[in-house]
Design an enzyme around this catalytic site. Structure first.
Site, PDB file in Angstrom:
ATOM      1  N   HIS A  34      48.325  44.007  44.480  1.00  0.00           N
ATOM      2  CA  HIS A  34      47.137  43.511  45.178  1.00  0.00           C
ATOM      3  C   HIS A  34      46.663  44.531  46.225  1.00  0.00           C
ATOM      4  O   HIS A  34      46.442  44.198  47.392  1.00  0.00           O
ATOM      5  CB  HIS A  34      47.432  42.159  45.842  1.00  0.00           C
ATOM      6  CG  HIS A  34      46.198  41.333  46.073  1.00  0.00           C
ATOM      7  ND1 HIS A  34      46.204  39.968  46.166  1.00  0.00           N
ATOM      8  CD2 HIS A  34      44.898  41.690  46.242  1.00  0.00           C
ATOM      9  CE1 HIS A  34      44.977  39.514  46.384  1.00  0.00           C
ATOM     10  NE2 HIS A  34      44.170  40.546  46.439  1.00  0.00           N
ATOM     11  N   GLU A  37      51.595  35.566  42.774  1.00  0.00           N
ATOM     12  CA  GLU A  37      51.179  36.894  43.232  1.00  0.00           C
ATOM     13  C   GLU A  37      52.272  37.939  43.007  1.00  0.00           C
ATOM     14  O   GLU A  37      51.979  39.060  42.591  1.00  0.00           O
ATOM     15  CB  GLU A  37      50.810  36.833  44.719  1.00  0.00           C
ATOM     16  CG  GLU A  37      50.231  38.105  45.261  1.00  0.00           C
ATOM     17  CD  GLU A  37      48.747  38.273  44.933  1.00  0.00           C
ATOM     18  OE1 GLU A  37      48.034  38.710  45.834  1.00  0.00           O
ATOM     19  OE2 GLU A  37      48.311  38.005  43.818  1.00  0.00           O
ATOM     20  N   ARG A  87      41.647  36.925  40.825  1.00  0.00           N
ATOM     21  CA  ARG A  87      42.792  36.063  41.115  1.00  0.00           C
ATOM     22  C   ARG A  87      43.569  35.879  39.822  1.00  0.00           C
ATOM     23  O   ARG A  87      42.989  35.705  38.754  1.00  0.00           O
ATOM     24  CB  ARG A  87      42.344  34.697  41.668  1.00  0.00           C
ATOM     25  CG  ARG A  87      41.726  34.747  43.057  1.00  0.00           C
ATOM     26  CD  ARG A  87      42.740  35.126  44.124  1.00  0.00           C
ATOM     27  NE  ARG A  87      42.188  35.078  45.469  1.00  0.00           N
ATOM     28  CZ  ARG A  87      41.639  36.112  46.088  1.00  0.00           C
ATOM     29  NH1 ARG A  87      41.557  37.280  45.445  1.00  0.00           N
ATOM     30  NH2 ARG A  87      41.188  36.003  47.324  1.00  0.00           N
TER      31      ARG A  87
END
Length: 326
Positions: free
Chosen positions: A284, A265, A237
């Site tokens: 991601h 993100e 993360r």
């Protein structure tokens, strides 16, 4: 789960296989558990197959599902939808986190080896110069022989990365406060304190979940202590890393990074990380995608078959361990 998640993970073959194990509720897949139709379906449900986009299974949902005894999740974390009400009911929970760890670990291994060989920078230089440099003058720090790799957290992914590194001529160090020396020896790694992990390793790969205690765990002090040209890989993360400190180190040209996750993100368009040539930022994508979704479905089908036979889940999620999971 969401309709998109259902289409991605539960293809017709998986649904057919599921229907051979149990009586399958009528399609389409539920994505809102508050509707009259959802309550009608839930009234007869013994087991829920969940996925990305599943709403919370709170007390009101459980009242509509008096027979519910188990949840089989087709993705990793269940923290977003399995509530205290589920644990208090005694509902059994399974997760496909072990299956989802496989592609993340594969991505990590690939990046460890590619960055060790300086592949990304050398490919960029080759594209620019269109000529091959004198390979006999390759700097001694290039290559993967006897490289020291640090693993931050013996999570499912971290353990899989350790396993994948075994055939390679690298030394693997591990920091995990919950793994003691004997267990580290069984894993084939040497346990070290956090500071030593960063000062000793050519590459540090972050696999710790984001918890209140791990937010900003990879601090400016740790980043500044890394050897010159060391690599930080983060597939966990973004908020586990002090992103401002990492950006400063990258802009100084002191370290390199592979970031499959950032904080936020998606970085703002003007964020300096976008222009750092010594940072590879991917969207991601390390987790399950494309044909890897079938692994999640197969994993969940095997779990449901075990549960239906009375053998219980092979990969149960325990309430007492939930605080340590991603």
């Amino acid at each position: 789960m969401s309709q998109d998640a259902a289409r991605a993970v539960l293809d017709p073959a998986s649904l057919d296989a599921l229907a051979r194990i149990c009586d399958l509720a009528p399609l389409p897949v539920l994505h809102d558990l508050s509707t009259p139709r959802a309550h009608e379906v839930l009234a007869d449900v013994d087991l829920l197959v969940t996925g990305w986009g599943c709403p919370e299974l709170d007390a009101s949902v459980l009242r509509a599902a008096p027979r519910l005894r188990a949840v089989a999740h087709t993705a990793g974390s269940v923290r977003g939808h399995v509530t205290d009400a589920c644990w208090e009911r005694g509902i059994e929970v399974s997760s496909a986190a072990a299956a989802n760890a496989v592609p993340v670990a594969e991505y990590t291994l690939a990046m460890i080896l590619l960055t060790g060989k300086h592949v990304l920078e050398r490919a960029r230089d080759y594209r620019t110069s269109k000529r091959r440099a004198n390979w006999l003058r390759t700097p001694g720090e290039v290559g993967n022989y006897r490289r020291t790799v640090g693993i931050l957290s013996a999570s499912l992914v971290g353990r899989r990365v350790i396993e994948l590194l075994r055939p390679h001529d690298v030394e693997v160090l591990l920091h995990d406060p919950y793994v003691l020396g004997p267990e580290a020896a069984e894993l084939g790694v040497r346990r070290v304190e956090l500071a030593e992990l960063f000062t000793r390793c050519d590459t540090v790969s972050v696999h710790t979940p984001l918890l209140p205690a791990t937010r900003g765990l990879v601090s400016r002090t740790l980043i500044d202590s890394m050897p010159d040209d060391a690599v930080l890989i983060n597939t966990s993360r973004g908020a586990v890393v002090d992103q401002e400190a990492l950006t400063d180190a990258l802009l100084d040209g002191r370290v390199r990074a592979v970031l499959d996750v950032t904080d936020p993100e998606v970085l703002p368009p003007d964020h300096p990380l976008w222009t750092c040539e010594n940072a590879l930022i991917t969207p991601h994508l390390a987790g399950s995608e494309g044909n890897e979704w079938r692994r999640l479905a197969d994993h969940t089908l095997a779990e449901i078959e075990r549960w239906a036979s009375g053998a219980g889940f092979r990969h149960p999620v325990r309430r007492e361990r939930l605080a340590f999971l991603a």
